[in-house]
Design a protein around this motif. Structure first.
Motif, PDB file in Angstrom:
ATOM      1  N   VAL A   1      -4.744   5.684  30.847  1.00 49.23           N
ATOM      2  CA  VAL A   1      -3.716   5.711  31.890  1.00 49.23           C
ATOM      3  C   VAL A   1      -2.725   4.564  31.699  1.00 49.23           C
ATOM      4  CG1 VAL A   1      -3.314   5.437  34.365  1.00 49.23           C
ATOM      5  CG2 VAL A   1      -5.168   6.918  33.561  1.00 49.23           C
ATOM      6  N   TYR A   2      -3.237   3.378  31.417  1.00 48.87           N
ATOM      7  CA  TYR A   2      -2.346   2.223  31.240  1.00 48.87           C
ATOM      8  C   TYR A   2      -1.593   2.305  29.909  1.00 48.87           C
ATOM      9  CZ  TYR A   2      -3.894   0.012  35.501  1.00 48.87           C
ATOM     10  OH  TYR A   2      -4.119  -0.257  36.829  1.00 48.87           O
ATOM     11  N   CYS A   3      -2.198   2.910  28.901  1.00 50.18           N
ATOM     12  CA  CYS A   3      -1.468   3.148  27.646  1.00 50.18           C
ATOM     13  C   CYS A   3      -0.283   4.081  27.888  1.00 50.18           C
ATOM     14  CB  CYS A   3      -2.401   3.754  26.593  1.00 50.18           C
ATOM     15  SG  CYS A   3      -3.700   2.632  26.019  1.00 50.18           S
ATOM     16  N   VAL A   4      -0.477   5.085  28.732  1.00 49.80           N
ATOM     17  CA  VAL A   4       0.598   6.020  29.063  1.00 49.80           C
ATOM     18  C   VAL A   4       1.756   5.289  29.740  1.00 49.80           C
ATOM     19  CG1 VAL A   4       1.216   7.957  30.574  1.00 49.80           C
ATOM     20  CG2 VAL A   4      -0.858   8.064  29.187  1.00 49.80           C
ATOM     21  N   ALA A   5       1.437   4.359  30.637  1.00 52.45           N
ATOM     22  CA  ALA A   5       2.486   3.609  31.327  1.00 52.45           C
ATOM     23  C   ALA A   5       3.349   2.826  30.341  1.00 52.45           C
ATOM     24  CB  ALA A   5       1.865   2.663  32.352  1.00 52.45           C
TER      25      ALA A   5
ATOM     26  N   VAL B   1     -12.220  10.849  25.861  1.00 55.05           N
ATOM     27  CA  VAL B   1     -11.719  10.471  27.181  1.00 55.05           C
ATOM     28  C   VAL B   1     -10.474   9.590  27.070  1.00 55.05           C
ATOM     29  CG1 VAL B   1     -12.242   9.125  29.248  1.00 55.05           C
ATOM     30  CG2 VAL B   1     -13.921  10.727  28.368  1.00 55.05           C
ATOM     31  N   VAL B   2     -10.507   8.610  26.155  1.00 57.76           N
ATOM     32  CA  VAL B   2      -9.374   7.685  26.042  1.00 57.76           C
ATOM     33  C   VAL B   2      -8.193   8.341  25.315  1.00 57.76           C
ATOM     34  CG1 VAL B   2      -8.565   5.502  25.070  1.00 57.76           C
ATOM     35  CG2 VAL B   2     -10.810   5.626  26.171  1.00 57.76           C
ATOM     36  N   LEU B   3      -8.445   8.885  24.122  1.00 56.70           N
ATOM     37  CA  LEU B   3      -7.344   9.470  23.342  1.00 56.70           C
ATOM     38  C   LEU B   3      -6.918  10.827  23.909  1.00 56.70           C
ATOM     39  CD1 LEU B   3      -8.510   8.612  19.709  1.00 56.70           C
ATOM     40  CD2 LEU B   3      -6.864   7.401  21.138  1.00 56.70           C
ATOM     41  N   GLY B   4      -7.906  11.700  24.140  1.00 60.33           N
ATOM     42  CA  GLY B   4      -7.584  13.010  24.698  1.00 60.33           C
ATOM     43  C   GLY B   4      -7.027  12.899  26.105  1.00 60.33           C
ATOM     44  N   GLY B   5      -7.667  12.044  26.931  1.00 57.73           N
ATOM     45  CA  GLY B   5      -7.181  11.851  28.289  1.00 57.73           C
ATOM     46  C   GLY B   5      -5.794  11.231  28.314  1.00 57.73           C
ATOM     47  N   MET B   6      -5.530  10.324  27.369  1.00 55.99           N
ATOM     48  CA  MET B   6      -4.213   9.692  27.307  1.00 55.99           C
ATOM     49  C   MET B   6      -3.122  10.722  27.037  1.00 55.99           C
ATOM     50  SD  MET B   6      -2.822   6.700  24.763  1.00 55.99           S
ATOM     51  CE  MET B   6      -2.747   7.820  23.356  1.00 55.99           C
TER      52      MET B   6
ATOM     53  N   LEU C   1      -0.160  11.734  29.419  1.00 59.61           N
ATOM     54  CA  LEU C   1       1.185  11.533  28.887  1.00 59.61           C
ATOM     55  C   LEU C   1       2.058  12.751  29.143  1.00 59.61           C
ATOM     56  CD1 LEU C   1       3.014   9.578  27.329  1.00 59.61           C
ATOM     57  CD2 LEU C   1       2.241  10.658  25.212  1.00 59.61           C
ATOM     58  N   LYS C   2       1.501  13.926  28.857  1.00 60.31           N
ATOM     59  CA  LYS C   2       2.266  15.144  29.114  1.00 60.31           C
ATOM     60  C   LYS C   2       2.548  15.292  30.608  1.00 60.31           C
ATOM     61  CE  LYS C   2       3.394  19.293  30.203  1.00 60.31           C
ATOM     62  NZ  LYS C   2       3.482  19.739  31.604  1.00 60.31           N
ATOM     63  N   SER C   3       1.534  15.042  31.426  1.00 61.62           N
ATOM     64  CA  SER C   3       1.675  15.257  32.866  1.00 61.62           C
ATOM     65  C   SER C   3       2.628  14.268  33.518  1.00 61.62           C
ATOM     66  CB  SER C   3       0.299  15.163  33.543  1.00 61.62           C
ATOM     67  OG  SER C   3      -0.590  16.122  33.005  1.00 61.62           O
ATOM     68  N   ASN C   4       2.840  13.110  32.891  1.00 59.39           N
ATOM     69  CA  ASN C   4       3.684  12.081  33.491  1.00 59.39           C
ATOM     70  C   ASN C   4       5.008  11.877  32.772  1.00 59.39           C
ATOM     71  OD1 ASN C   4       2.043  10.493  35.717  1.00 59.39           O
ATOM     72  ND2 ASN C   4       0.596  11.020  34.108  1.00 59.39           N
ATOM     73  N   ALA C   5       4.997  11.927  31.436  1.00 60.76           N
ATOM     74  CA  ALA C   5       6.168  11.520  30.672  1.00 60.76           C
ATOM     75  C   ALA C   5       7.201  12.625  30.485  1.00 60.76           C
ATOM     76  CB  ALA C   5       5.745  10.984  29.305  1.00 60.76           C
ATOM     77  N   ILE C   6       6.771  13.888  30.469  1.00 63.78           N
ATOM     78  CA  ILE C   6       7.722  14.962  30.198  1.00 63.78           C
ATOM     79  C   ILE C   6       7.680  16.078  31.237  1.00 63.78           C
ATOM     80  CG2 ILE C   6       7.585  14.525  27.717  1.00 63.78           C
ATOM     81  CD1 ILE C   6       5.921  17.117  27.512  1.00 63.78           C
ATOM     82  N   SER C   7       6.765  15.995  32.184  1.00 67.36           N
ATOM     83  CA  SER C   7       6.656  17.047  33.192  1.00 67.36           C
ATOM     84  C   SER C   7       7.808  16.948  34.187  1.00 67.36           C
ATOM     85  CB  SER C   7       5.321  16.946  33.932  1.00 67.36           C
ATOM     86  OG  SER C   7       5.281  17.844  35.019  1.00 67.36           O
TER      87      SER C   7
ATOM     88  N   THR D   1       1.130   3.656  38.558  1.00 69.42           N
ATOM     89  CA  THR D   1      -0.020   3.498  37.658  1.00 69.42           C
ATOM     90  C   THR D   1      -1.140   2.723  38.335  1.00 69.42           C
ATOM     91  OG1 THR D   1       1.453   3.541  35.734  1.00 69.42           O
ATOM     92  CG2 THR D   1      -0.753   2.643  35.410  1.00 69.42           C
ATOM     93  N   ILE D   2      -0.800   1.636  39.002  1.00 70.10           N
ATOM     94  CA  ILE D   2      -1.815   0.830  39.694  1.00 70.10           C
ATOM     95  C   ILE D   2      -2.430   1.627  40.837  1.00 70.10           C
ATOM     96  CG2 ILE D   2      -2.183  -1.240  41.098  1.00 70.10           C
ATOM     97  CD1 ILE D   2       0.090  -2.550  39.433  1.00 70.10           C
ATOM     98  N   GLY D   3      -1.585   2.302  41.620  1.00 69.46           N
ATOM     99  CA  GLY D   3      -2.091   3.072  42.755  1.00 69.46           C
ATOM    100  C   GLY D   3      -2.986   4.223  42.345  1.00 69.46           C
TER     101      GLY D   3
END
Length: 614
Positions: A105-109, A258-263, A267-273, A297-299
């Motif tokens: 999640v934080y990598c996505v941010a 979890v880390v790579l796949g979840g990231m 990323l898709k759900s936040n960065a381009i959606s 991200t924190i919330g």
């Protein structure tokens, strides 16, 4: 669970359904407040500011929204009822391995801050898919829009169904009675109020979500005897565990999946959606969008931690009487509502607060999805293909008509969703059919300037077909029992009520509660659709990029220096400028060397002529 005498599981179910008039009042107040916000922004404060178009005001709030409300709206949008109910179930059944997704999640941010947000915000888009036409061509824009619509329409019915399950658990009211009522309210305030109504209802709903989940944590922890008891029972059951570094992609949850796949999923759900980007685009500046991103991200990470804690709390409460085995909970994702009624049922109004919190998460996701699809239909279908400019009246009818029609369709699709699997995995799996290819297309757009339109079209369609085959086969395999996953141990030796262990269960995947001994992966042979659902988005993205690159270089790649710089991520712009500058410099040096060589040659010829003359 205080029971007198020997009673059956059906009597226990009825005793837990203590949803009284104070609870209905709290729930009703939530719905009324949402409707009134829609009325305010739709009728009282309807007129847009001077110079602001109706569509711009309705879809992006005139690009003058504030940081905190947008951050709260982002949290409410992303944390749907799927997260609130599905995450505790995930932890209860499979342990805390899923919690490592917070690293991703934080990598996505970070990725969004420096790669995607600068591009989209500087272009002043309304629909994210306008970018695809700017970078490639109209075919890719249309493909991206269609994939977004399909993905959202597969996701929203699940979002609606989950809180209806919670309501059914605590009241006994049929899922298909409560679903239309709540959705009508949501469609109403989204239709009349636009983005401003959606954002401000999201603010209320975010506080309701946090309040409901914190209330359950505090009261549930006190009931079992404190945090130490919870921790001890979780450790003894194997639910508390370190990172699993297994490399087998078929293992459901590992550190890498979890880390790579979840990231990549986040990323898709936040960065381009469109759902999320539309909110960032409503802010007046890039710096405001970045601040909103980090608050979100924190919330959202705090809320995920709370949900995971609730999963451990459910196990600590029912460690010696598993409600899934006894059929006290008829579906896996009714575990948290069951806990709520068990610990809060004697306090009038508190179960209503929890259900209002869960429905708030669903309403925010539904309203966001409808508002985003309204933007996509207007910008990418009607305006993109209209030969004449749409009037303000026609624009208003189109935007609101899309909300009503698609909202009604989502309610109808709930009948399909209830016959499918566990909601957290189901939503991530079905969404990945389009999520992976879409993430690949946008990643190519902002980071790989050599790929051209035909190449990315072939890559996206190829990935879409392959991912559809994988995801649908995986769901069939789960429903048929071919694909199973090892679960954490449960017990029933402490039950104070009678139940029938061998009672026949529905064949629907969502209601399967008996433990099926997992078949070791090596005995099944490697089948691509047996890989963990967490790898789906990453696989779809990589397939899109690889195929697009191959096709582009076969038919003729782009020249990066010919692309507009603002279509690329900032660091890619700098690299291209540096290479272009170095190339120009070397060409200049080559020209100078040639000139010097010519001059030297002329001097030699002059010397030779002089020597001959002498």
């Amino acid at each position: 669970m205080q029971l007198k005498g020997v009673v059956g599981v059906d009597e226990v179910k009825i005793s837990l359904q203590r949803f009284g008039w104070p609870d209905y009042l709290v729930f009703g107040c939530m719905l009324v407040s949402c409707a009134m916000i829609g009325v305010y922004f739709g009728f009282v404060k309807k007129k847009p500011k001077k110079g602001v178009e109706e569509a711009d005001n309705y879809l992006v709030g005139g690009r003058k929204m504030r940081i905190f409300p947008i951050a709260m709206s982002l949290i409410a949008t992303y944390i749907s009822g799927i997260t609130l109910l599905g995450t505790p179930t995930e932890i209860y059944i499979f342990g805390v391995q899923y919690m490592y997704i917070l690293i991703g999640v934080y990598c996505v941010a970070v990725i969004m801050t420096y790669i995607f947000l600068p591009v989209f915000h500087d272009l002043k888009l309304t629909s994210t898919y306008e970018y695809l036409e700017m970078r490639f061509d109209k075919r890719i824009r249309l493909l991206g829009s269609v994939m977004f619509i399909l993905g959202t329409m597969a996701w929203l019915p699940i979002v609606i169904y989950v809180p209806a399950l919670a309501f059914n658990q605590v009241t006994g009211i049929n899922v298909h009675l409560i679903t239309p009522l709540v959705c009508i309210v949501c469609i109403f305030y989204t239709c009349v109020g636009g983005l401003k109504a959606v954002v401000w209802t999201d603010v209320i709903q975010t506080f309701l979500m946090f309040g409901a989940i914190i209330l359950v944590i505090i009261k549930g922890t006190r009931n079992i005897g404190g945090f130490e008891v919870l921790w001890q029972r979780a450790v003894e059951s194997g639910r508390i565990e370190g990172p699993d570094f297994t490399l087998d992609p078929r293992t459901r949850n590992t550190f890498f999946s979890v880390v790579l796949g979840g990231m990549t999923y986040w990323l898709k759900s936040n960065a381009i959606s469109q759902n999320m980007i539309q909110r960032y685009l409503s802010l007046p500046s890039l710096s405001a969008a970045r601040k909103s991103l980090w608050i979100f991200t924190i919330g959202v990470s705090c809320l995920v931690v709370f949900c995971c804690y609730c999963g451990l709390l459910i196990y600590a409460t029912y460690h010696d009487c598993d409600p899934l085995t006894t059929k006290l909970a008829k579906a896996k994702d009714q575990l948290l509502p069951l806990l709520v009624m068990d610990i809060l049922g004697d306090f009038p109004g508190l179960p209503g607060l929890f259900v209002a919190g869960v429905f708030s998460a669903a309403l925010s996701s539904l309203s966001t999805g409808l508002n985003s699809m309204s933007a996509v239909f207007l910008e990418d279908f009607f305006r993109a293909f209209s030969k004449e400019q749409l009037s303000e009246r026609k624009t208003a009818y189109i935007m609101r008509g899309v909300v009503v029609v698609l909202g009604t369709l989502c309610v109808c699709l709930v009948f399909v969703v209830e016959r499918l699997g566990q909601v957290l995995q189901l939503s991530m799996s079905l969404g990945s059919i389009t999520n992976g290819p879409l993430l690949g297309v946008f990643t190519i757009g902002v980071m790989i300037p050599w790929v051209e339109g035909t190449g990315v079209l072939v890559g996206a369609v190829t990935s879409l077909v392959i991912m559809a085959w994988i995801c649908l086969n995986a769901q069939v395999a789960i429903a048929s029992g071919e694909l199973t996953f090892p679960t954490k141990p449960v017990a029933t030796n402490g039950c104070t009520y009678t139940f029938v262990p061998g009672e026949a269960m529905s064949m629907l995947a969502v209601n399967v509660t008996e433990e099926i001994p997992p078949i070791p992966p090596e005995d099944q042979g490697f089948l691509i659709y047996h890989i963990s659902y967490l790898w789906y988005v990453l696989l779809g993205c990589v397939l899109t990029i690889i195929v697009s690159l191959i096709v582009s270089f076969i038919i003729g790649a782009n020249k990066p220096s010919q692309l507009k710089p603002n279509l690329l991520a900032p660091f890619v712009r700098r690299l291209i400028w540096k290479k272009s500058h170095e190339s120009d410099a070397s060409q200049s040096m080559g020209t100078n060397d040639a000139a010097l060589s010519t001059q030297d040659h002329s001097k030699v010829e002059s010397i030779d002529l002089k020597s001959v003359a002498s």
